[in-house]
Design an enzyme around this catalytic site. Structure first.
Site, PDB file in Angstrom:
ATOM      1  N   ASP A   1      11.141   3.722   3.715  1.00 37.33           N
ATOM      2  CA  ASP A   1      10.188   2.622   3.552  1.00 37.33           C
ATOM      3  C   ASP A   1       9.124   2.618   4.642  1.00 37.33           C
ATOM      4  OD1 ASP A   1      11.075   1.520   1.267  1.00 37.33           O
ATOM      5  OD2 ASP A   1      12.196  -0.122   2.192  1.00 37.33           O
TER       6      ASP A   1
ATOM      7  N   ARG B   1      19.722  -1.694   6.548  1.00 42.47           N
ATOM      8  CA  ARG B   1      19.083  -2.854   7.172  1.00 42.47           C
ATOM      9  C   ARG B   1      19.798  -4.161   6.829  1.00 42.47           C
ATOM     10  NH1 ARG B   1      12.944  -1.893   5.527  1.00 42.47           N
ATOM     11  NH2 ARG B   1      12.763  -4.014   6.399  1.00 42.47           N
TER      12      ARG B   1
ATOM     13  N   ARG C   1      13.436   8.673  -0.261  1.00 44.37           N
ATOM     14  CA  ARG C   1      12.283   7.989   0.333  1.00 44.37           C
ATOM     15  C   ARG C   1      12.693   7.306   1.634  1.00 44.37           C
ATOM     16  NH1 ARG C   1      10.900   4.213  -4.906  1.00 44.37           N
ATOM     17  NH2 ARG C   1      11.298   5.830  -6.466  1.00 44.37           N
TER      18      ARG C   1
END
Lengths: 246, 246
Positions: free
Chosen positions: B53, B198, B51
């Protein structure tokens, strides 16, 4: 009152152009609204070097405005940018002479136009460069461009809606750089008519794809007839890059 | 049925992430809708390498799907891209072995993170790079990064919501290039935990701004505690760049 000169960048994709209008979000409208907030409700009008159309970007639009506030460049930038939406940004603000005029004092402007070819469109460029499906020959486009530099009546290369009577302009430079299939066209001129850069780009693409011969260009200029030139290239590739003053 | 392997690029700013969900526009949802159109209403499920985000981009997400259609790569690209919205684009499509799996067969992934400093935010980067207001020392960030490459338990560097029990990953490369104030961070690893890139970026920025000492990093890794590492850097700077297969 102090006159200020400012350079502004904006991503044009979310605006109905630069100039304020009754409907639609405009760059001028957003800037004036923020200036009004900073002046406790007092209306502060701004004057730009010229308009840009819906979807057209600016890296260095120049504006002027008058204010009773005495702020430094960095103070203006912080105050304005913290209130402005994130698709407009003040780059520089400086005190100017009281008779400085962003439009009338401009001596030259630089525009850039970005386009790219190939089968696959790039989702990251959809608002920032034009995607051209067919093939184009950059060498031919450069030769065609040579016929357009210099001083000409550009009536064939401006919108039929152009209101200016004098369509003589000087194009000092029309440079085409090829960055691996993405073209960067740079235009420097003493003034640009309505849609002039986009119609020149459309015509250069017609030359580059063989739809038009290089030797046709002088005749198109001489005809002073918009229908003779190529299509108006899309807005998303166009940037007002820099405005020059004495 | 033929299995196909495809590379897809998308601008994540208009999506609630890659994975299909009941509400919100998703990359998977858009792709499956178009595949359904191309298969006369038949549902064609797609499986991605992983995936991404909300707001995170992809330059080379890899997916697989099965189809009764026998089309060449260029035919797929033309058919899919002409129906897809312009923030998603298929870059490559090729026939694959029937047991190829976009997620389980991936051996390495490359992510990139873009950020820039300075007083003025750039309206053209608002969806595509993170703007960092404070100063940061790139040399210090590079030294801090050296402590994070190699094989480690990255529990401190993933979201507390991470469901995977085994948080040991190998970071083969963490490179930082400085393009005149814009940093391009490149991560290559055998796998990445939820928010791992991140959180590493946020921690490197803490080191680069002096909030954290370089010598603190080994202790943060050893603590296996998310609260010890830096903030999660914003989504808009992150790109899934490439997925590697044997």
């Amino acid at each position: 009152m102090q006159r200020y000169k400012a350079a502004v960048a904006y991503d044009g994709s979310g605006f109905s152009g630069y100039q304020i209008q009754p409907r639609g979000r405009t760059v001028q409208g957003e800037i004036e609204q923020v200036l009004q907030k900073l002046h406790k409700g007092e209306v502060i009008g701004v004057t730009a070097s010229g308009r840009t159309d819906s979807g057209v970007h600016a890296r260095g639009q120049v504006i002027h405005f008058d204010s009773p506030l005495q702020l430094s460049g960095d103070q203006w930038i912080k105050a304005l940018n913290s209130l402005l939406p994130d698709d407009i940004s003040f780059l520089r603000v400086e005190a100017a002479e009281s008779d400085f005029h962003a439009r009338f004092d401009a001596t030259k402007k630089k525009y850039k136009y970005f386009l790219y070819g190939g089968l696959v469109r790039d989702p990251f460029k959809r608002h920032f460069a034009a995607h051209v499906r067919g093939a184009f020959d950059v060498k031919v486009m450069r030769e065609a461009a040579e016929h357009l530099t210099g001083t000409h009546d550009f009536t064939s290369f401006c919108s039929a809606k152009t209101e200016t009577d004098n369509r003589v302009r000087t194009l000092f430079e029309l440079d085409i750089q090829d960055h691996g299939g993405e073209l960067e066209l740079t235009f420097i001129g003493d003034g640009f008519l309505y849609n002039m850069v986009r119609i020149i780009v459309g015509t250069l693409l017609d030359a580059g794809s063989g739809k038009l011969k290089i030797s046709d260009i002088p005749g198109i200029l001489a005809a002073k007839d918009r229908t003779m030139a190529g299509k108006t290239a899309p807005a998303e590739g166009l940037y007002l890059w820099e405005v020059y003053y004495e």
